[in-house]
Design a protein around this motif. Structure first.
Motif: not given
Length: 298
Positions: A125-134, A143-145, A150-153
């Motif tokens: 799936i492709t999209g904006w970074s906010s959608e990928i984080l979701k 995996i999200g690219i 962006l904050e990620w733990k």
């Protein structure tokens, strides 16, 4: 209920159209309609309401579709674990990727991946970074690219850095921008990209562009600039068509350093233990090393 029937429901819910769903499932519409009636009979509830406009989920249907999604994901995870035990790279590699990376960088990497591991499947799936984080938070992808900071733990690996360029078929230097009547073509983004461009512009000119055209997609923005409609500011990862005659002027910060964007791979530790994910990371590292060698030695 069999997983096959749950997958049928998911395709119907995605398409909300019997014809399109039947094409995706490679069955006739009457056969799909009969199968749906059988599934609804099993549940004892109407799942979809048909009309000339397509399908509409009933309240009961919404709950059944949620259940179908949950069960299909669980089934895929069990298969992934079984594949890991067998030692073969198979199963589904689930990726969520920033649109620009999906358009320009990813296809070359995935081509090598599928050639090397033909038993593996790809879900993208492709999209904006906010959608990928979701998608990552909901554990829908391995995996999200994403682009930007962006904050990620979880696991966070740097993928690439690409510089920003002012591109145009006529303008040869940034100083010409104040005199031109050509429009500035911008694309919408939910990342820090837009703010970085605004900061650069106001540092350099202390005013706004005379004319602006805003488009939804970066590829539309690029094609408009390449076809001489106006100028744009684009990352180097998108400027992969050397056959087009266009001027590329690098953007720099107050210290004279190139303004660049970072791209990151994100995921959870458990996902990075899967063989299909490890195989993808190996292909990415291999590709990145080759790209660095080309840049270094020309």
């Amino acid at each position: 209920m069999q997983i096959t029937e749950l997958r049928i429901l998911l395709v119907l819910a995605e398409e909300m159209n019997m014809r399109k769903a039947s094409e995706r499932l490679f069955v006739s519409q009457p056969a799909l309609s009969q199968r749906l009636q059988s599934i609804e009979k099993t549940w004892g509830a109407k799942i979809f309401i048909r009309s000339q406009k397509g399908l509409t989920l009933t309240p009961a249907g919404e709950k059944i579709i949620d259940y179908a999604k949950e069960m299909v994901v669980k089934e895929e995870k069990v298969r992934e674990n079984l594949s890991a035990l067998e030692g073969e790279v198979s199963g589904t590699l689930r990726l969520a990727v920033a649109s620009i990376i999906g358009q320009h960088w990813l296809p070359k990497v995935l081509k090598r991946y599928v050639q090397r591991y033909p038993q593996a499947k790809i879900s993208l799936i492709t999209g904006w970074s906010s959608e990928i984080l979701k998608s990552l938070y909901e554990d829908n992808v391995h995996i999200g690219i994403v682009r930007g900071s962006l904050e990620w733990k979880g696991v966070k690996k740097h993928l690439l850095k690409d510089e920003l360029y002012l591109v145009d078929t006529e303008i040869k230097s940034a100083e010409e921008l104040m005199a031109t009547e050509r429009p500035f073509i911008q694309f919408r983004s939910d990342s820090t990209y837009y703010q970085e461009i605004q900061d650069w512009w106001h540092r350099k000119f202390q005013t706004s562009p005379k004319r602006t055209i805003v488009v939804d997609q970066i590829e539309t923005c690029k094609q408009m600039a390449y076809n001489g409609i106006g100028y744009a500011i684009l990352p180097s990862v998108a400027l992969d068509d050397e056959s087009k005659p266009i001027y590329k002027i690098p953007l720099s910060d107050p210290e004279g350093n190139p303004i660049a964007r970072d791209t990151w791979m994100l995921g959870y530790e458990a996902a990075f233990q899967l063989k299909q994910v490890q195989a993808f990371l190996e292909v990415v590292e291999e590709w990145s090393n080759e790209e660095e060698s080309e840049d270094r030695y020309g």
